[in-house]
Design a protein around this motif. Structure first.
Motif, short mmCIF file in Angstrom:
data_model
loop_
_atom_site.label_atom_id
_atom_site.label_comp_id
_atom_site.label_asym_id
_atom_site.label_seq_id
_atom_site.Cartn_x
_atom_site.Cartn_y
_atom_site.Cartn_z
N TYR A 1 0.83 -1.21 0.00
CA TYR A 1 0.00 0.00 0.00
C TYR A 1 0.86 1.26 0.00
CZ TYR A 1 -3.11 3.63 1.81
OH TYR A 1 -3.80 4.80 1.99
N GLU A 2 1.95 1.25 0.76
CA GLU A 2 2.86 2.40 0.79
C GLU A 2 3.45 2.65 -0.60
OE1 GLU A 2 5.78 1.81 3.78
OE2 GLU A 2 4.35 1.92 5.46
N LYS A 3 3.78 1.59 -1.32
CA LYS A 3 4.30 1.76 -2.68
C LYS A 3 3.23 2.33 -3.60
CE LYS A 3 7.85 -1.86 -2.47
NZ LYS A 3 8.32 -3.14 -3.05
N GLU A 4 1.97 1.87 -3.41
CA GLU A 4 0.87 2.42 -4.20
C GLU A 4 0.72 3.92 -3.96
OE1 GLU A 4 -2.97 0.20 -5.10
OE2 GLU A 4 -2.31 -0.81 -3.28
N CYS A 5 0.83 4.32 -2.70
CA CYS A 5 0.71 5.74 -2.35
C CYS A 5 1.83 6.56 -2.99
CB CYS A 5 0.72 5.92 -0.83
SG CYS A 5 -0.78 5.32 -0.01
N GLU A 6 3.04 5.99 -3.00
CA GLU A 6 4.16 6.68 -3.64
C GLU A 6 3.92 6.83 -5.15
OE1 GLU A 6 7.58 4.39 -2.68
OE2 GLU A 6 7.59 4.94 -0.55
N THR A 7 3.38 5.78 -5.77
CA THR A 7 3.07 5.84 -7.20
C THR A 7 2.01 6.90 -7.47
OG1 THR A 7 3.58 3.48 -7.42
CG2 THR A 7 2.32 4.49 -9.19
N LEU A 8 0.99 6.95 -6.61
CA LEU A 8 -0.06 7.96 -6.76
C LEU A 8 0.50 9.36 -6.60
CD1 LEU A 8 -2.97 8.93 -6.99
CD2 LEU A 8 -3.29 8.38 -4.56
N ALA A 9 1.37 9.56 -5.62
CA ALA A 9 1.96 10.88 -5.41
C ALA A 9 2.76 11.31 -6.63
CB ALA A 9 2.84 10.87 -4.16
N GLU A 10 3.51 10.37 -7.22
CA GLU A 10 4.30 10.69 -8.40
C GLU A 10 3.39 11.02 -9.58
OE1 GLU A 10 7.23 11.54 -10.95
OE2 GLU A 10 7.39 11.25 -8.77
N ALA A 11 2.27 10.29 -9.72
CA ALA A 11 1.32 10.57 -10.80
C ALA A 11 0.70 11.96 -10.64
CB ALA A 11 0.23 9.51 -10.83
N ARG A 12 0.42 12.33 -9.41
CA ARG A 12 -0.14 13.67 -9.16
C ARG A 12 0.88 14.75 -9.50
NH1 ARG A 12 -3.05 12.01 -3.48
NH2 ARG A 12 -5.16 11.69 -4.31
N ARG A 13 2.16 14.50 -9.21
CA ARG A 13 3.19 15.48 -9.55
C ARG A 13 3.32 15.63 -11.07
NH1 ARG A 13 5.75 13.46 -4.76
NH2 ARG A 13 6.71 11.72 -5.89
N ARG A 14 3.25 14.51 -11.78
CA ARG A 14 3.31 14.57 -13.25
C ARG A 14 2.13 15.34 -13.81
NH1 ARG A 14 4.76 9.03 -12.86
NH2 ARG A 14 2.65 8.45 -13.51
N TYR A 15 0.95 15.08 -13.24
CA TYR A 15 -0.25 15.78 -13.72
C TYR A 15 -0.17 17.27 -13.44
CZ TYR A 15 -5.13 17.22 -14.15
OH TYR A 15 -6.26 17.87 -14.50
N ALA A 16 0.40 17.64 -12.31
CA ALA A 16 0.52 19.06 -11.96
C ALA A 16 1.45 19.79 -12.92
CB ALA A 16 1.00 19.21 -10.53
N SER A 17 2.51 19.11 -13.39
CA SER A 17 3.48 19.77 -14.27
C SER A 17 3.06 19.73 -15.73
CB SER A 17 4.86 19.10 -14.11
OG SER A 17 4.80 17.74 -14.50
N GLN A 18 2.31 18.72 -16.13
CA GLN A 18 1.88 18.62 -17.53
C GLN A 18 0.51 17.96 -17.57
OE1 GLN A 18 4.59 16.47 -20.01
NE2 GLN A 18 3.61 17.09 -21.92
N ARG A 19 -0.50 18.78 -17.53
CA ARG A 19 -1.88 18.28 -17.43
C ARG A 19 -2.35 17.72 -18.77
NH1 ARG A 19 -4.07 20.13 -12.70
NH2 ARG A 19 -2.94 21.82 -11.69
N SER A 20 -2.99 16.57 -18.68
CA SER A 20 -3.60 15.96 -19.86
C SER A 20 -4.69 15.02 -19.38
CB SER A 20 -2.56 15.19 -20.67
OG SER A 20 -2.11 14.05 -19.95
#
Length: 484
Positions: A429-448
């Motif tokens: 679950y902790e790894k899933e949360c890290e993956t989600l956080a990284e996805a949110r960072r990518r979305y914040a920098s380049q929205r699509s």
């Protein structure tokens, strides 16, 4: 040879005027089309914001934001505000305000308040009231509540307690209770799964248990849907008495949660988001009359314990002279901050004229709370009262102030196996949360749209994993404690 050319001047002028009229008409049509498109975008974005789907609203607004007019700018600012991106929201709100939408002043005032700039907040709120502007329809935008919170916070600045902060710890929700290293004499903070009532296990966030293990307190909804503190005592046959609600007056018209009772049995710390809060949950203290069981009027602890964000779960370790409390003021990504501080024998407030008063109120720097020339260290907590964090495989609070730290502590083999699975799934679950956080960072920098879809997928997946972990943790308690 002479060629004579004859021009019909009136016909030429009519043609020129016709061309100009068509150009003007075309421009008008284009302008009307753009305005209509912007109006449609604004209406759709308004619906998305009201439903809480801020990423989708931003994705809709951003292509039309540049040159989109004050309404689009206001919606951009409001959406970013709701997302917690306050710095990004300010330019849009300022643009909306300059272009004649004074309701932007309400949000600008709120952002100033959240930054502890109370003078600027007061100026924006005054401008908003003077204009008689409509309230933005977004969630939790209450101008009366905002003004009351500002007035309360301004009063708190007159009495900021001078405390020494020993440490700050960033933790996730799942790790929170294990972070409090309390001796047995202070009682115990336990998971809701250990509460001896099924409905409470499903509804409570945590519970407090006295050192003796015969008194327990937690929060659960009442008939009107408000979270209220309840208490229960262990009977002579080992069962627990029916939980009794504490007075609704403690709520202040809102919700109460996260109780902690001192060993004296009369001093109660808890969190409330009702009247007297300066934003979200604030920490309050109330004293109980030992002879009647009634509580005195609760008092807000003020600065630096409370902030415009959520502050809760104060725990006091009188044996070692330290206190602990939780806050989300630091806006860490999915993390809470636990502050550890040295208890004062008597409350001593900072000078209201202190140049660093605001910084001390918000705890901008832990070092700034340390007296010059002193060596500030965490006290050594009796290792016989609580297992050191470095020697434990996990920390599982149990009834009667006990704590399991290894699989060998379990009496039931099935419970131990369930705990082993829980630990494995917790890491996943902790790894899933890290993956989600990284996805949110990518979305914040380049929205699509593809990035947004990935964020939504991961949010759904982590929510399902979180629910599965809660069920597995409940199974651990059920098996170990012999519940059906």
């Amino acid at each position: 040879m002479c060629i004579l050319l004859f021009f019909d001047f009136d016909s030429i002028m009519i043609s020129i005027n016709s061309i100009s009229s068509r150009k003007f008409l075309l421009s008008g049509i284009l302008l009307t089309t753009v305005l209509t498109a912007h109006a449609d975008i604004a209406e759709e974005a308004r619906t998305l914001i009201d439903s809480g789907d801020y990423p989708a609203a931003l994705g809709l607004l951003e292509p039309a934001a540049k040159g989109g007019g004050p309404k689009i700018a206001l919606l951009m600012g409001e959406c970013l505000f709701m997302e917690g991106k306050f710095e990004d929201a300010v330019p849009w709100l300022e643009e909306a305000r300059r272009k004649g939408l004074p309701e932007a002043s309400l949000l600008l005032g709120r952002i100033a308040f959240l930054n502890y700039d109370f003078d600027k907040a007061a100026t924006h709120y005054a401008a908003y009231r003077k204009a008689g502007a409509p309230t933005p329809s977004g969630q939790d935008l209450d101008p009366v509540a905002f003004q009351n919170q500002l007035s309360t916070a301004e009063g708190f600045l007159e009495r900021v307690e001078d405390i020494v902060v020993l440490d700050s710890i960033a933790v996730s929700d799942e790790q929170l209770l294990q972070t409090f290293r309390l001796p047995a004499s202070a009682g115990a903070l336990i998971s809701s799964d250990a509460i001896p009532f099924e409905n409470a296990r499903e509804q409570a966030s945590m519970a407090f248990v006295s050192e003796s293990g015969d008194f327990m307190m937690w929060s659960q909804p009442d008939d009107e849907g408000y979270s209220r503190l309840v208490e229960s005592y262990r009977l002579t046959d080992g069962s627990w008495d029916k939980p009794q609600y504490l007075p609704a007056e403690l709520n202040g018209g809102g919700h109460t949660d996260y109780p902690f009772m001192l060993p004296d049995g009369t001093t109660l710390y808890f969190a409330s988001d009702g009247e007297g809060s300066i934003g979200g949950y604030d920490i309050f203290v109330a004293t109980r009359d030992a002879s009647t069981g009634e509580f005195m009027q609760p008092q807000n602890l003020g600065f630096p314990y409370n902030s415009p964000f959520d502050d809760y779960l104060m725990a006091i370790d009188e044996e070692n002279g330290i206190g602990w409390w939780v806050t989300d003021r630091n806006r860490l990504d999915k993390k809470l901050t636990v502050y550890v501080y040295r208890l004062n024998e008597l409350r001593h407030n900072l000078n209201p004229d202190d140049d660093n008063l605001t910084e001390r109120a918000r705890i901008s720097s832990i070092a700034a709370t340390h007296p010059k020339g002193t060596d500030v260290r965490m006290p050594d907590i009796d290792s016989s009262a609580v297992s050191p964090l470095t020697k434990a495989d996990f920390h599982l609070p149990m009834p009667q102030g006990r704590e399991y730290t290894t699989l060998s502590d379990f009496h039931n083999k099935q419970a131990a196996e369930a705990m082993r699975k829980y630990m494995e799934q917790s890491k996943a679950y902790e790894k899933e949360c890290e993956t989600l956080a990284e996805a949110r960072r990518r979305y914040a920098s380049q929205r699509s749209e593809s990035q947004a879809a990935e964020v939504r997928r991961l949010e759904t997946s982590t929510a399902e994993s979180r629910s599965a972990l809660r069920r597995l943790r409940s199974d651990v308690y059920r098996l170990e404690l012999g519940r059906n």
